[in-house]
Design a protein around this motif. Structure first.
Motif, PDB file in Angstrom:
ATOM      1  N   ILE A   1       1.342  15.224  -6.428  1.00  0.00           N
ATOM      2  CA  ILE A   1       1.741  16.645  -6.073  1.00  0.00           C
ATOM      3  C   ILE A   1       3.458  17.591  -5.425  1.00  0.00           C
ATOM      4  O   ILE A   1       3.193  18.390  -4.941  1.00  0.00           O
ATOM      5  CB  ILE A   1       1.124  16.759  -3.952  1.00  0.00           C
ATOM      6  CG1 ILE A   1       1.487  15.791  -3.338  1.00  0.00           C
ATOM      7  CG2 ILE A   1      -0.851  16.365  -4.648  1.00  0.00           C
ATOM      8  CD1 ILE A   1       0.498  15.933  -1.884  1.00  0.00           C
ATOM      9  N   GLY A   2       3.949  16.258  -6.056  1.00  0.00           N
ATOM     10  CA  GLY A   2       5.305  17.061  -6.114  1.00  0.00           C
ATOM     11  C   GLY A   2       5.964  17.193  -4.834  1.00  0.00           C
ATOM     12  O   GLY A   2       6.717  18.273  -4.027  1.00  0.00           O
ATOM     13  N   ILE A   3       5.716  16.447  -3.804  1.00  0.00           N
ATOM     14  CA  ILE A   3       6.564  15.653  -2.596  1.00  0.00           C
ATOM     15  C   ILE A   3       7.194  14.928  -3.147  1.00  0.00           C
ATOM     16  O   ILE A   3       6.692  14.179  -3.535  1.00  0.00           O
ATOM     17  CB  ILE A   3       5.723  16.383  -1.805  1.00  0.00           C
ATOM     18  CG1 ILE A   3       4.680  17.405  -1.185  1.00  0.00           C
ATOM     19  CG2 ILE A   3       6.853  16.085  -0.492  1.00  0.00           C
ATOM     20  CD1 ILE A   3       3.816  17.076   0.027  1.00  0.00           C
ATOM     21  N   ASN A   4       9.071  15.047  -1.930  1.00  0.00           N
ATOM     22  CA  ASN A   4       9.523  13.404  -2.553  1.00  0.00           C
ATOM     23  C   ASN A   4       9.675  12.305  -2.001  1.00  0.00           C
ATOM     24  O   ASN A   4       8.272  12.411  -0.994  1.00  0.00           O
ATOM     25  CB  ASN A   4      10.382  13.698  -1.636  1.00  0.00           C
ATOM     26  CG  ASN A   4      11.895  13.501  -1.616  1.00  0.00           C
ATOM     27  OD1 ASN A   4      11.612  11.632  -1.932  1.00  0.00           O
ATOM     28  ND2 ASN A   4      13.420  13.366  -1.495  1.00  0.00           N
ATOM     29  N   PRO A   5       8.763  11.521  -2.555  1.00  0.00           N
ATOM     30  CA  PRO A   5       8.595  10.353  -1.844  1.00  0.00           C
ATOM     31  C   PRO A   5       8.334   9.678  -0.204  1.00  0.00           C
ATOM     32  O   PRO A   5       8.094   9.238   0.325  1.00  0.00           O
ATOM     33  CB  PRO A   5       8.577   9.033  -2.837  1.00  0.00           C
ATOM     34  CG  PRO A   5       9.020   9.601  -4.109  1.00  0.00           C
ATOM     35  CD  PRO A   5       9.117  10.446  -3.478  1.00  0.00           C
ATOM     36  N   SER A   6       9.923  10.017  -0.218  1.00  0.00           N
ATOM     37  CA  SER A   6      10.726   9.315   1.100  1.00  0.00           C
ATOM     38  C   SER A   6      10.133  10.194   2.079  1.00  0.00           C
ATOM     39  O   SER A   6      10.336  10.048   3.217  1.00  0.00           O
ATOM     40  CB  SER A   6      12.201  10.037   1.781  1.00  0.00           C
ATOM     41  OG  SER A   6      13.266   9.353   0.026  1.00  0.00           O
ATOM     42  N   VAL A   7       9.406  11.214   2.060  1.00  0.00           N
ATOM     43  CA  VAL A   7       8.898  12.600   3.145  1.00  0.00           C
ATOM     44  C   VAL A   7       7.774  12.153   3.469  1.00  0.00           C
ATOM     45  O   VAL A   7       6.629  12.188   4.277  1.00  0.00           O
ATOM     46  CB  VAL A   7       8.803  13.657   2.662  1.00  0.00           C
ATOM     47  CG1 VAL A   7       8.377  15.298   3.213  1.00  0.00           C
ATOM     48  CG2 VAL A   7      10.194  14.676   2.185  1.00  0.00           C
ATOM     49  N   VAL A   8       6.247  11.715   2.357  1.00  0.00           N
ATOM     50  CA  VAL A   8       5.343  11.106   2.341  1.00  0.00           C
ATOM     51  C   VAL A   8       5.534   9.511   2.997  1.00  0.00           C
ATOM     52  O   VAL A   8       4.793   9.517   3.352  1.00  0.00           O
ATOM     53  CB  VAL A   8       5.085  10.798   0.978  1.00  0.00           C
ATOM     54  CG1 VAL A   8       3.400  10.910   1.070  1.00  0.00           C
ATOM     55  CG2 VAL A   8       5.304  12.415   0.211  1.00  0.00           C
ATOM     56  N   LEU A   9       6.121   8.775   2.980  1.00  0.00           N
ATOM     57  CA  LEU A   9       6.259   7.709   2.877  1.00  0.00           C
ATOM     58  C   LEU A   9       6.036   6.758   4.490  1.00  0.00           C
ATOM     59  O   LEU A   9       4.972   6.621   4.530  1.00  0.00           O
ATOM     60  CB  LEU A   9       7.449   6.730   2.826  1.00  0.00           C
ATOM     61  CG  LEU A   9       7.231   5.762   1.553  1.00  0.00           C
ATOM     62  CD1 LEU A   9       8.810   5.490   1.356  1.00  0.00           C
ATOM     63  CD2 LEU A   9       6.351   4.687   1.998  1.00  0.00           C
TER      64      LEU A   9
ATOM     65  N   SER B   1       0.796  -1.303  -0.132  1.00  0.00           N
ATOM     66  CA  SER B   1       0.169   0.183   0.282  1.00  0.00           C
ATOM     67  C   SER B   1       0.760   0.737   0.105  1.00  0.00           C
ATOM     68  O   SER B   1       0.352   2.038  -0.380  1.00  0.00           O
ATOM     69  CB  SER B   1      -1.486   0.003   1.204  1.00  0.00           C
ATOM     70  OG  SER B   1      -1.668  -1.460   1.360  1.00  0.00           O
ATOM     71  N   ALA B   2       2.020   1.024   0.719  1.00  0.00           N
ATOM     72  CA  ALA B   2       2.388   2.340   0.182  1.00  0.00           C
ATOM     73  C   ALA B   2       3.247   2.985  -0.724  1.00  0.00           C
ATOM     74  O   ALA B   2       3.320   4.237  -1.315  1.00  0.00           O
ATOM     75  CB  ALA B   2       4.420   2.110   1.159  1.00  0.00           C
TER      76      ALA B   2
END
Lengths: 277, 254
Positions: free
Chosen positions: A63-71, A52-53
């Motif tokens: 939305i243009g945010i670094n995936p590492s930050v969203v995870l 699901s990640a």
């Protein structure tokens, strides 16, 4: 000999050192929490969370945010949401998790189709890239390992009783929902932080395989938890060495090493019997 | 005068939409063995689980050693330490790696935040002592998955007595044992009760055992039908009210 020199030289490169350290940290955390995860029959939870990640990553990309930050926030929200659903519905855990992860995956792929060509490539999301681990990732992993060790260390006996027999633990005043939530949040953080290095498809192996191998070798609970963390780290080191020696992909090499360790622990009783015979 | 260990006042517990236990009040004094009897579905396990805070209650109050049990089931940790509970069926996943020593040790631990090696020697000594008292010292290093039914019950009694307790709550504790195992279990339980001065609240289906051993009986069928000494509470009239007249005729024939 030249091969050995080549491997030694390879591990003098900073990115290889970071990858090795990242693998060890992930192995330790995955093994430690994994020991409780498999006994509480939450193995599929870590798998579903990993899959699901991809949804969190794809939303980040859209939305243009670094995936590492969203995870990490995504993983924690997902874990809390799933725990809530599991407590509220009367469905079977694996069926419910299946609904959640397959639909997350489907939505993630649809979202990714809007993003266009992701420069990191889908391959890196699926199988990770341990060689791309940065210093900041290591700092996060280190802090999370400390948090896991302190939590499991200080509540070890509570976790043991809770794992063995829930009503017995409640009768002793243990707050099951608080303990369960704390554990699930930690597990989701570990899975979330490991995805970058190992990818969404393989991340649950770090939680499940070393713990299963440790279970086959252990008689006492305490030894089991320590051994599970140890085997997690050992397989990371051995897997990285094999990957360097044969020029193989790192994450899958570590998982393949975990499998070899698991098969060895399965075969040990027969080997011992042969030795005595 | 004996101290009141447990006091239940107008307790009502709902299971889904119906009242499984309604308006039940009783108290339990130190050193007294009280049995809860009643037919299946009478709410016996529900009552016990609400007293322990495992199930939430709709209304009423529970006081253990004078301290109230909160609506959310929490109780002062020092009071929690004084209670031990043995569930009806101690079913556990036999794949869990745990030794008898570790299980009994969990009875000793205070289960808050603590370093795993805190009071290591004292803990080990208490575990050994408890296992010796239930004649199970030889099982100390055995895995719990390998225990027989009778051995499991003895080890669970060691789990209860590894720390001094005031109140023991048993939900059909000897369930699953054969006649001999059951008799041995009760022999050990009452020997320990005399030594430890436990107050016991136990659910039982064995009315003959209740008649022989228990000081007081509570007849329950969702509401409290009667309470008193076994002679009074287990009289034909009261049994017929709890279990139905058919049951009493059956017992008289046998």
């Amino acid at each position: 000999m030249t091969e050995l020199t080549r491997i030694i030289e390879l591990f003098q490169l900073p990115f290889m050192q970071r990858a090795l350290l990242g693998g060890i940290l992930t192995g330790l955390m995955g093994g430690m929490l994994g020991s409780f995860t498999i006994l509480r029959q939450l193995s599929f939870f870590s798998d579903a969370l990993g899959h699901s990640a991809l949804l969190g990553i794809s939303i980040g990309l859209l939305i243009g945010i670094n995936p590492s930050v969203v995870l990490l926030p995504f993983a924690v929200c997902f874990a809390l949401g799933v725990t809530y659903l599991l407590e509220r519905t009367r469905l079977w855990t694996d069926a419910l998790l299946n609904i959640i992860y397959s639909s997350s995956l489907a939505i993630a792929v649809i979202v990714l189709s809007f993003v266009g060509q992701y420069k990191g490539g889908l391959n890196n999301l699926l199988f990770g890239d341990i060689l791309a681990v940065r210093e900041l990732d290591l700092v996060f992993s280190g802090l999370l390992l400390i948090a896991c060790t302190v939590f499991i260390g200080l509540t070890l006996r509570t976790q043991m009783l809770l794992t063995l027999h829930e009503p017995l633990a409640i009768a002793r005043g243990v707050s099951v929902s608080a303990q369960r939530t704390a554990f699930i949040v930690l597990l989701s953080l570990v899975v979330g932080i490991s995805i970058k290095a190992i990818g969404v498809l393989l991340v649950s192996a770090f939680v499940v395989i070393p713990a299963c191998a440790a279970r086959l070798l252990s008689r006492t609970f305490t030894n089991y938890v320590v051994l599970s963390a140890g085997l997690g780290a050992l397989s990371a080191v051995a897997g990285m060495l094999i990957s360097a020696a044969f020029n193989l992909p790192s994450g899958p090499s570590i998982v393949a090493t975990q499998l070899v360790i698991f098969l060895t622990t399965m075969a040990l009783p027969q080997l011992r019997a042969l030795g005595h015979g | 005068m004996r101290e009141i260990v447990l006091s239940v006042e107008q307790l009502t517990v709902y299971r889904e939409t119906y009242a499984a236990v309604q308006d039940v009040s009783f108290s339990l004094e130190s050193g007294i063995d009280t049995a809860i009897v009643g037919p299946n579905g009478a709410g016996k396990s529900t009552l016990v689980q609400a007293i322990l805070g495992i199930l939430p209650r709709q209304s009423g109050d529970v006081f253990i050693l004078g301290q109230p049990l909160s609506c959310r089931g929490s109780l002062a940790p020092a009071i929690r330490q004084q209670i031990a509970y043995l569930p009806q069926n101690f079913l556990f996943d036999r794949r869990i790696p745990m030794t008898v020593e570790e299980l009994v040790g969990l009875g000793w631990d205070k289960l808050g935040f603590q370093l795993p090696w805190k009071d290591h020697r004292k803990r080990r000594h208490a575990i050994r002592e408890a296992l010796v008292r239930v004649d199970a010292a030889h099982l100390m290093h055995k895995m719990i998955s390998g225990l027989s039914g009778g051995e499991t019950k003895r080890v669970l009694l060691a789990y209860c007595l590894v720390r001094p307790r005031r109140l023991l709550i048993l939900d059909e504790a000897p369930a699953g044992l054969d006649v001999r195992g059951e008799s041995e279990f009760y022999q050990l339980l009452y020997q320990l009760k005399r030594e430890q001065g436990w107050a016991i609240l136990q659910i039982s289906h064995d009315l003959d055992m209740v008649r022989r051993h228990c000081d007081r009986v509570i007849c329950l069928n969702r509401t409290l039908l009667c309470q008193g000494t076994p002679e009074v509470a287990l009289s034909s009239d009261n049994l017929s009210a709890a279990y139905g007249s058919e049951f009493v005729r059956y017992r008289h024939r046998h």
